[in-house]
Design a protein around this motif. Structure first.
Motif, PDB file in Angstrom:
ATOM      1  N   MET A 407       0.842  -1.198   0.000  1.00 35.76           N
ATOM      2  CA  MET A 407       0.000   0.000   0.000  1.00 35.76           C
ATOM      3  C   MET A 407       0.879   1.250   0.000  1.00 35.76           C
ATOM      4  SD  MET A 407      -2.762  -1.300   2.820  1.00 35.76           S
ATOM      5  CE  MET A 407      -3.415  -2.973   2.729  1.00 35.76           C
ATOM      6  N   VAL A 408       1.124   1.786  -1.186  1.00 40.94           N
ATOM      7  CA  VAL A 408       2.070   2.893  -1.307  1.00 40.94           C
ATOM      8  C   VAL A 408       1.381   4.253  -1.338  1.00 40.94           C
ATOM      9  CG1 VAL A 408       3.756   1.420  -2.430  1.00 40.94           C
ATOM     10  CG2 VAL A 408       2.125   2.674  -3.833  1.00 40.94           C
ATOM     11  N   ASN A 409       0.049   4.253  -1.292  1.00 43.06           N
ATOM     12  CA  ASN A 409      -0.710   5.491  -1.127  1.00 43.06           C
ATOM     13  C   ASN A 409      -1.487   5.352   0.177  1.00 43.06           C
ATOM     14  OD1 ASN A 409      -2.769   7.475  -1.121  1.00 43.06           O
ATOM     15  ND2 ASN A 409      -2.722   7.618  -3.364  1.00 43.06           N
ATOM     16  N   PRO A 410      -0.965   5.858   1.296  1.00 41.98           N
ATOM     17  CA  PRO A 410      -1.583   5.615   2.608  1.00 41.98           C
ATOM     18  C   PRO A 410      -3.049   6.047   2.696  1.00 41.98           C
ATOM     19  CG  PRO A 410       0.632   6.511   2.882  1.00 41.98           C
ATOM     20  CD  PRO A 410       0.313   6.605   1.429  1.00 41.98           C
ATOM     21  N   GLU A 411      -3.401   7.184   2.111  1.00 43.45           N
ATOM     22  CA  GLU A 411      -4.789   7.647   2.203  1.00 43.45           C
ATOM     23  C   GLU A 411      -5.723   6.734   1.413  1.00 43.45           C
ATOM     24  OE1 GLU A 411      -7.575  11.603   1.468  1.00 43.45           O
ATOM     25  OE2 GLU A 411      -5.512  11.556   0.693  1.00 43.45           O
ATOM     26  N   ALA A 412      -5.324   6.357   0.214  1.00 39.64           N
ATOM     27  CA  ALA A 412      -6.146   5.455  -0.592  1.00 39.64           C
ATOM     28  C   ALA A 412      -6.290   4.102   0.092  1.00 39.64           C
ATOM     29  CB  ALA A 412      -5.541   5.286  -1.985  1.00 39.64           C
ATOM     30  N   ALA A 413      -5.199   3.611   0.683  1.00 43.25           N
ATOM     31  CA  ALA A 413      -5.248   2.319   1.374  1.00 43.25           C
ATOM     32  C   ALA A 413      -6.182   2.373   2.578  1.00 43.25           C
ATOM     33  CB  ALA A 413      -3.844   1.912   1.808  1.00 43.25           C
ATOM     34  N   ARG A 414      -6.139   3.493   3.311  1.00 41.79           N
ATOM     35  CA  ARG A 414      -7.006   3.639   4.485  1.00 41.79           C
ATOM     36  C   ARG A 414      -8.478   3.541   4.091  1.00 41.79           C
ATOM     37  NH1 ARG A 414      -9.866   7.683   6.509  1.00 41.79           N
ATOM     38  NH2 ARG A 414      -9.019   9.193   5.014  1.00 41.79           N
ATOM     39  N   LEU A 415      -8.832   4.180   2.990  1.00 41.52           N
ATOM     40  CA  LEU A 415     -10.217   4.141   2.529  1.00 41.52           C
ATOM     41  C   LEU A 415     -10.580   2.776   1.942  1.00 41.52           C
ATOM     42  CD1 LEU A 415     -10.519   7.656   0.819  1.00 41.52           C
ATOM     43  CD2 LEU A 415     -11.377   6.974   3.066  1.00 41.52           C
ATOM     44  N   PHE A 416      -9.665   2.210   1.166  1.00 40.97           N
ATOM     45  CA  PHE A 416      -9.948   0.932   0.513  1.00 40.97           C
ATOM     46  C   PHE A 416     -10.222  -0.165   1.535  1.00 40.97           C
ATOM     47  CE2 PHE A 416      -8.922  -3.103  -1.451  1.00 40.97           C
ATOM     48  CZ  PHE A 416      -9.459  -2.999  -2.728  1.00 40.97           C
ATOM     49  N   TRP A 417      -9.453  -0.169   2.632  1.00 44.21           N
ATOM     50  CA  TRP A 417      -9.576  -1.224   3.639  1.00 44.21           C
ATOM     51  C   TRP A 417     -10.380  -0.763   4.853  1.00 44.21           C
ATOM     52  CZ3 TRP A 417      -8.417  -5.822   1.904  1.00 44.21           C
ATOM     53  CH2 TRP A 417      -7.463  -5.946   0.882  1.00 44.21           C
ATOM     54  N   GLY A 418     -11.080   0.358   4.708  1.00 54.52           N
ATOM     55  CA  GLY A 418     -11.842   0.892   5.829  1.00 54.52           C
ATOM     56  C   GLY A 418     -13.272   0.361   5.873  1.00 54.52           C
ATOM     57  N   SER A 419     -14.155   1.160   6.425  1.00 54.07           N
ATOM     58  CA  SER A 419     -15.565   0.788   6.552  1.00 54.07           C
ATOM     59  C   SER A 419     -16.224   0.769   5.172  1.00 54.07           C
ATOM     60  CB  SER A 419     -16.279   1.795   7.450  1.00 54.07           C
ATOM     61  OG  SER A 419     -16.286   3.077   6.837  1.00 54.07           O
ATOM     62  N   ALA A 420     -17.492   0.340   5.147  1.00 56.20           N
ATOM     63  CA  ALA A 420     -18.231   0.304   3.888  1.00 56.20           C
ATOM     64  C   ALA A 420     -18.345   1.699   3.279  1.00 56.20           C
ATOM     65  CB  ALA A 420     -19.617  -0.293   4.116  1.00 56.20           C
ATOM     66  N   ASP A 421     -18.577   2.699   4.138  1.00 58.85           N
ATOM     67  CA  ASP A 421     -18.673   4.071   3.639  1.00 58.85           C
ATOM     68  C   ASP A 421     -17.329   4.566   3.100  1.00 58.85           C
ATOM     69  OD1 ASP A 421     -21.346   4.238   4.193  1.00 58.85           O
ATOM     70  OD2 ASP A 421     -21.085   5.238   6.138  1.00 58.85           O
ATOM     71  N   GLU A 422     -16.253   4.181   3.789  1.00 60.49           N
ATOM     72  CA  GLU A 422     -14.927   4.597   3.322  1.00 60.49           C
ATOM     73  C   GLU A 422     -14.579   3.921   2.003  1.00 60.49           C
ATOM     74  OE1 GLU A 422     -12.494   5.675   7.412  1.00 60.49           O
ATOM     75  OE2 GLU A 422     -12.880   3.559   6.954  1.00 60.49           O
ATOM     76  N   LYS A 423     -14.974   2.652   1.849  1.00 58.90           N
ATOM     77  CA  LYS A 423     -14.744   1.965   0.569  1.00 58.90           C
ATOM     78  C   LYS A 423     -15.509   2.657  -0.555  1.00 58.90           C
ATOM     79  CE  LYS A 423     -13.109  -1.218  -2.153  1.00 58.90           C
ATOM     80  NZ  LYS A 423     -13.387  -2.657  -1.966  1.00 58.90           N
ATOM     81  N   LYS A 424     -16.724   3.110  -0.273  1.00 59.46           N
ATOM     82  CA  LYS A 424     -17.481   3.859  -1.265  1.00 59.46           C
ATOM     83  C   LYS A 424     -16.755   5.153  -1.641  1.00 59.46           C
ATOM     84  CE  LYS A 424     -22.074   2.172   0.078  1.00 59.46           C
ATOM     85  NZ  LYS A 424     -23.383   2.540   0.690  1.00 59.46           N
ATOM     86  N   MET A 425     -16.204   5.824  -0.624  1.00 64.16           N
ATOM     87  CA  MET A 425     -15.440   7.049  -0.875  1.00 64.16           C
ATOM     88  C   MET A 425     -14.221   6.744  -1.755  1.00 64.16           C
ATOM     89  SD  MET A 425     -14.871  10.280  -0.543  1.00 64.16           S
ATOM     90  CE  MET A 425     -15.962  10.827   0.772  1.00 64.16           C
ATOM     91  N   TYR A 426     -13.545   5.622  -1.474  1.00 65.87           N
ATOM     92  CA  TYR A 426     -12.395   5.211  -2.303  1.00 65.87           C
ATOM     93  C   TYR A 426     -12.832   5.042  -3.747  1.00 65.87           C
ATOM     94  CZ  TYR A 426      -8.815   2.213  -4.371  1.00 65.87           C
ATOM     95  OH  TYR A 426      -7.862   1.687  -5.207  1.00 65.87           O
ATOM     96  N   ASN A 427     -13.926   4.307  -3.969  1.00 70.01           N
ATOM     97  CA  ASN A 427     -14.393   4.056  -5.331  1.00 70.01           C
ATOM     98  C   ASN A 427     -14.785   5.356  -6.036  1.00 70.01           C
ATOM     99  OD1 ASN A 427     -14.043   1.258  -5.310  1.00 70.01           O
ATOM    100  ND2 ASN A 427     -16.031   0.905  -4.336  1.00 70.01           N
ATOM    101  N   ARG A 428     -15.403   6.289  -5.301  1.00 73.49           N
ATOM    102  CA  ARG A 428     -15.778   7.572  -5.906  1.00 73.49           C
ATOM    103  C   ARG A 428     -14.536   8.352  -6.334  1.00 73.49           C
ATOM    104  NH1 ARG A 428     -20.037   7.791  -1.952  1.00 73.49           N
ATOM    105  NH2 ARG A 428     -18.733   9.026  -0.550  1.00 73.49           N
ATOM    106  N   ARG A 429     -13.519   8.376  -5.465  1.00 73.43           N
ATOM    107  CA  ARG A 429     -12.302   9.129  -5.794  1.00 73.43           C
ATOM    108  C   ARG A 429     -11.522   8.463  -6.924  1.00 73.43           C
ATOM    109  NH1 ARG A 429      -9.276  11.427  -0.533  1.00 73.43           N
ATOM    110  NH2 ARG A 429      -8.052  12.311  -2.243  1.00 73.43           N
ATOM    111  N   LEU A 430     -11.529   7.126  -6.926  1.00 71.13           N
ATOM    112  CA  LEU A 430     -10.883   6.419  -8.025  1.00 71.13           C
ATOM    113  C   LEU A 430     -11.601   6.721  -9.338  1.00 71.13           C
ATOM    114  CD1 LEU A 430      -8.998   4.364  -9.345  1.00 71.13           C
ATOM    115  CD2 LEU A 430     -10.528   2.540  -8.535  1.00 71.13           C
ATOM    116  N   ARG A 431     -12.934   6.624  -9.340  1.00 69.75           N
ATOM    117  CA  ARG A 431     -13.694   6.891 -10.551  1.00 69.75           C
ATOM    118  C   ARG A 431     -13.489   8.330 -11.029  1.00 69.75           C
ATOM    119  NH1 ARG A 431     -14.591   4.394 -14.262  1.00 69.75           N
ATOM    120  NH2 ARG A 431     -16.301   5.771 -14.891  1.00 69.75           N
ATOM    121  N   ARG A 432     -13.428   9.273 -10.080  1.00 70.92           N
ATOM    122  CA  ARG A 432     -13.220  10.665 -10.474  1.00 70.92           C
ATOM    123  C   ARG A 432     -11.861  10.831 -11.159  1.00 70.92           C
ATOM    124  NH1 ARG A 432     -13.131  13.313  -5.635  1.00 70.92           N
ATOM    125  NH2 ARG A 432     -15.360  12.914  -5.464  1.00 70.92           N
TER     126      ARG A 432
END
Length: 440
Positions: A407-432
């Motif tokens: 996991m070389v992007n700490p913020e992205a990793a935190r969201l990806f492996w976080g809660s369901a809401d955080e995973k949604k946030m990860y997917n939104r930021r990735l899609r953007r």
């Protein structure tokens, strides 16, 4: 040493080198497998996190009946004790090595080997190494809790300063003139090879690549610790530290940050220099340049026949040492509609030095650092086609196994492996970032 012992050591080295453990590496000179170098990368979520700790392993003629002799090299010239069981003079105290009395069943047996030794050493690098000192395993007093925090704090600082920063400065020939450098002995991993003409630095390229992976994590640690420790604050001395076997020093995180940023700058300059050096080799029609040109043509042909992947590939300025890959996001995935420009810099010393991958298109992804460095794993390190396939696999893998070392992007990793809401946030930021990629 018998042929049977040499065959055993050779087999063990091969198994570790072919294994998938990202925290352990081994190497030896071709002339003598009895003298081995081992690198342990500090475990995540410990004060040793992503530090580079090197050891010498010397096998005696009675191996595997008796364990090898193991010594720590990363000791700041014999002045820094990184663990209650890893002394400043290099001694490693473990029952498996016969250097510490352990419980029945913990002693060495011929069924064990080099990998089990390295895993045992790695287990010492825990989140609370204070407990490794005999008599302090169950320390619960306020005094001991305070010492535990203080011990962790100074190990974290010295892991960055000695095992990461000084090592990379030595590799890059950086002579730091700041206040923190004046009392430091330069890193030297060749102390056990006296009489040999060329220094043995088998982990130089590995440490450089991992530094680029973990650069954001190092910076994040420094920023966090700067708020906790004032400049020049002295390290606390532990009750079990004695004369000549301690960890003395002061917190100098502002200085470490400058040195870390300077290393990153020098590594980026080194990467760019490969293009210039590679062009010169191509003009001289050196065999490596011709080989890379041939690989490029074969890879173009391979992907023209592969309908599952859409990409463009070209040589930058017709230089076989600098490739540009344009990867089109696969339909029906989070990358659908994306267009990612990726630079592949190939060293003139390939494959001894591995390529460096740079995403020129910003992508919010746990395996891509904020400056575009990709964490990926080719199946064949000596084949550029394998590198390209691994790049695509790393980017498109939407269900990776959990491994903090990738996991070389700490913020992205935190969201990806976080809660369901955080995973949604990860997917939104990735899609953007994917949607914006075609405009970049």
């Amino acid at each position: 040493m018998s042929n049977q012992s040499i065959l055993r050591i050779t087999r063990e080295l091969g198994e570790i080198q072919k294994g998938s453990d990202l925290s352990i590496a081994v190497a030896c000179r071709d002339v003598d497998v009895r003298h081995v170098r081992a690198l342990i990368i500090g475990p995540p979520d410990t004060p040793y996190e992503f530090g580079f700790f090197e050891f010498t392993v010397k096998f005696g003629k009675d191996y595997p009946t008796k364990p090898p002799n193991v010594n720590a090299i990363t000791t700041n010239g014999g002045r820094t004790r990184f663990n209650p069981n890893i002394y400043a003079q290099g001694r490693v105290c473990l029952s498996i090595l016969g250097t510490w009395r352990g419980e029945r069943g913990e002693e060495w047996s011929s069924a064990q080997g080099l990998e089990s030794i390295l895993i045992s050493i790695q287990s010492l690098m825990s989140s609370n190494p204070y407990e490794n000192e005999p008599g302090f395993e169950d320390a619960k007093s306020d005094y001991d809790r305070k010492n535990q925090d203080a011990y962790v704090a100074k190990i974290r600082h010295e892991t960055l300063r000695i095992s990461v920063i000084e090592r990379l400065e030595d590799y890059l020939g950086i002579k730091w003139t700041g206040a923190d450098r004046s009392s430091v002995t330069a890193y030297n991993a060749d102390d056990d090879c006296e009489g040999l003409e060329t220094p043995f630095e088998p982990f130089r390229d590995l440490c450089k690549r991992r530094f680029l992976w973990y650069y954001s994590s190092y910076l994040m640690t420094i920023e966090k610790e700067m708020a906790r420790h004032r400049k020049g604050q002295k390290f606390d001395k532990m009750p079990f530290e004695g004369v000549g076997n301690t960890m003395d020093g002061t917190f100098e995180y502002e200085e470490l940050k400058k040195r870390l940023e300077n290393i990153k700058k020098k590594l980026d300059e080194e990467t760019q220099s490969w293009a210039v050096e590679g062009r010169q080799l191509a003009d001289k029609e050196v065999s490596l340049a011709a080989n890379l040109q041939r690989q490029f043509e074969q890879i173009i042909e391979h992907f023209q026949k592969n309908d599952s992947v859409t990409l463009d590939l070209e040589l930058v300025d017709k230089n076989p040492f600098v490739w540009q890959l344009v990867l089109f996001g696969r339909p029906m995935t989070n990358f659908d509609g994306g267009l990612f420009r990726i630079s592949i810099y190939i060293s003139p010393r390939f494959p001894d030095e591995q390529p460096r991958i740079k995403f020129e298109t910003p992508v919010f992804h746990q395996r891509i650092s904020t400056d575009g460095t990709l964490c990926y794993f080719p199946r064949r390190a000596d084949e550029i086609k394998s590198h390209i396939e691994a790049i695509i696999e790393a980017v498109e893998d939407e269900t990776p196994a959990y491994d903090p070392r990738t996991m070389v992007n700490p913020e992205a990793a935190r969201l990806f492996w976080g809660s369901a809401d955080e995973k949604k946030m990860y997917n939104r930021r990735l899609r953007r970032s994917v949607q914006e990629s075609s405009e970049f």
